[in-house]
Design a protein around this motif. Sequence first.
Motif, PDB file in Angstrom:
ATOM      1  N   HIS A 114       2.151   9.675  -5.632  1.00 25.32           N
ATOM      2  CA  HIS A 114       2.641  11.020  -5.348  1.00 25.32           C
ATOM      3  C   HIS A 114       3.594  11.515  -6.412  1.00 25.32           C
TER       4      HIS A 114
ATOM      5  N   GLU B 219       2.288   0.209  11.701  1.00 28.88           N
ATOM      6  CA  GLU B 219       2.466  -0.759  10.601  1.00 28.88           C
ATOM      7  C   GLU B 219       3.764  -1.516  10.786  1.00 28.88           C
TER       8      GLU B 219
ATOM      9  N   ARG C 246       1.152   4.213  -2.782  1.00 25.03           N
ATOM     10  CA  ARG C 246       0.933   5.640  -2.486  1.00 25.03           C
ATOM     11  C   ARG C 246       2.114   6.476  -2.941  1.00 25.03           C
TER      12      ARG C 246
ATOM     13  N   ARG D 164       0.831  -1.213   0.000  1.00 21.74           N
ATOM     14  CA  ARG D 164       0.000   0.000   0.000  1.00 21.74           C
ATOM     15  C   ARG D 164       0.856   1.250   0.000  1.00 21.74           C
ATOM     16  N   ARG D 165       1.889   1.247   0.874  1.00 19.96           N
ATOM     17  CA  ARG D 165       2.764   2.421   0.931  1.00 19.96           C
ATOM     18  C   ARG D 165       3.479   2.616  -0.396  1.00 19.96           C
TER      19      ARG D 165
ATOM     20  N   ASN E 291       3.817  14.120   1.661  1.00 20.88           N
ATOM     21  CA  ASN E 291       2.817  13.646   0.705  1.00 20.88           C
ATOM     22  C   ASN E 291       1.718  12.794   1.342  1.00 20.88           C
ATOM     23  N   GLU E 292       2.027  12.316   2.554  1.00 20.19           N
ATOM     24  CA  GLU E 292       1.086  11.407   3.184  1.00 20.19           C
ATOM     25  C   GLU E 292       0.102  12.191   4.052  1.00 20.19           C
TER      26      GLU E 292
ATOM     27  N   LYS F 167      -3.125  16.308   4.006  1.00 19.88           N
ATOM     28  CA  LYS F 167      -1.734  15.996   3.702  1.00 19.88           C
ATOM     29  C   LYS F 167      -0.848  16.787   4.657  1.00 19.88           C
TER      30      LYS F 167
ATOM     31  N   ARG G 117       1.859  18.234   4.229  1.00 21.42           N
ATOM     32  CA  ARG G 117       2.459  19.448   3.692  1.00 21.42           C
ATOM     33  C   ARG G 117       1.559  20.670   3.880  1.00 21.42           C
TER      34      ARG G 117
END
Lengths: 452, 227
Positions: free
Chosen positions: A16, B109, A12, A8-9, B97-98, B138, B140
């Motif tokens: 981006h 995780e 993502r 998943r990461r 970005n996350e 996000k 940012r």
Amino acid sequence: MKTIDIIRRAGRSLRHAKARTILTSLAIAVGAFTLTIALAAGQGAREYANTLLTSNIDPQVLAIAKDKSFFEGGKTGPQEYIPGSSTIARPNGALVKRLSQADIDAIAKRSDIVSITPTYAINAQYITRSGQKKYTVDATTYDSGVTQTVIAGSLPALRTSITDDQIALPEAYVSLLGFKSAQDAIGQTVTIHLERTPSVTEDQIQQAIAANNPQAIAALTTKQVKDADYKIVAIVGKSATALAATTSVEISNNSAKALSDFSTSGTDSYHEYTIATASVKPGIDPATVKQDLINQGYGVQTAKDLQGLLFTIVNTLQGIVIGFGILALITSVFGIINTQYISVLERTREIGLMKALGMRGRHVSRLFQFEAAWIGFLGGVIGSIIAVVAGLSLNPWITSTLSLGDGNVLLIFQPVPIILLIIVLMLVAMLAGYFPARKAAKLDPIEALRTE
Amino acid sequence: MIEVKGVTKTYGKKQNAFLALEDINFVIPDGASVAIVGKSGSGKSTLMHAMSGLDRPEKGQVVIDGVDILKLKSKAVDRFRSEKIGFIFQSFFVQANESSFDNVSLPLEISNLSVRERKKRVLEALRVVGIDDKEKQKARNLSGGQKQRLAIARAIVNRPKIIFADEPTGNLDSTTGATIEKLLFGLNKQSGSTLVIVTHDEDLAAKCDMRIYIKDGKIDKIVSEEK
């Protein structure tokens, strides 16, 4: 860290950097496109070859020659003379032995053979019917193992021959012989005319001279003629997948034998045949009969052998196209390596952070390899979708341009090879991502997190 | 309890060798707030790295809960960090970005928590630092103070025993810095976790129970305030 979370990461991270991801995967897509087309074309060509063969050759049929070397182009150079055997020169200058009537009879007696038909040499002069012009003609034996396109009239079921007084005419003769339509020709009578120069024995000449009978002498040298009448049973059309036989008239085995015997009587070709086709009893594997006959010294080919030959050609061509696809893939592999190295450099801090938080180097490495795999997946999907869409929309045009015949397409897309291809591309991409991923895994978190 | 015994760390080799840490000894009781104070280049960051298992000094012991983390294998050290340690950095190191959620979710995780448990803990951590309304934003798009709150949420989400904060207010204006300080000390008191702040800011250091002054790789002095 769980694999699903890493995947998943990875997905993502790629989202981006959309532009970079798509551009990199387009490189793979070129390879995927070429490979998908190559696979589809190979499959299509094989199926087309198969259609050609099944509509031209009965799978139970064997081609039998006296001599094993027949199917290898014949032996060149001098061979041992065997009394009573006859040879024929092939176009390449090689000599091959011919089958005698005894060979034919022996093979016909076998329990696993339904019938055997030598290729009869029929030197017909012309074909005509009352009140019409004469036209040259090539007569062949009716092949009961092949489905033909019937325009008018009807042909018997597979493996059943037409009767001895019947004839099947190609379409071209309909108007030549003055029929209004193909339907009009059915049931009408046509005549095939044969001539031969008589073979004369010494006794006959001496008798004629002794009798001093000029008429008898003249009779000895006069050409002998034979007119054979046949009823038209069917008009056969040109099939798109037929390899030949559209210009030959077809008569039954017995009729052909009778005409051939007349033509060759007295010559050294009498009851000598270059090649014969035998029909193997349904349910018996032609390959076992082939082996048995080869052990007896005959040269034999099955329909499968011919298929194998055609497939070899198709496979070679397909191999060349696949080669180009692989070249494109190799190029894209370097693209992936490069992009992933840049990605590792850009994300040094992120990697450092993940390692500081206790993520194993193995998992960091996997993160980058999965990113590469995603790129491979994306490229594979884009390439194969474009290939399928382009292929399916071009198929009708290709079929008409190459006159493949209705219902035949050159590009046949199958889901399983495409899915396998995408999986292979993902593995290739992962392999390409290996070195950048290893670099990421070995990054020292302290160095990576140092603030400048 | 964190016991640091005779930790020595050298950089470089032979004639270029540079002694970054020299025979460091101290004990930090559980639940304390500790400031490691020193100038830039004094070795305070190196000390933090050694205490958190990021770096391996060649000599000495770092005993945390009876285990010398310098003797653990790398896999066990990674596990120790993911389970017992939280990090807060001067420049936040949030993944721009996350989303806030995914930033905070990363340590969970790494330690293999289920999706449901992750969701529960992440939302709780975001609420504790006061940015639960920014869950889907996000990183940012957050302000400096919000980014540091996010980093704090990420540090506490795993319920660590020790939180290391490297100049946590260094990149913030004084008002925002003050709220972040308040948040850090509040968490330290409430959760009972040990807070280790690396700083050169005397004012911040003064708010801690214990101050370890580092100078040229050696302990200059240790000040403890009895409460």
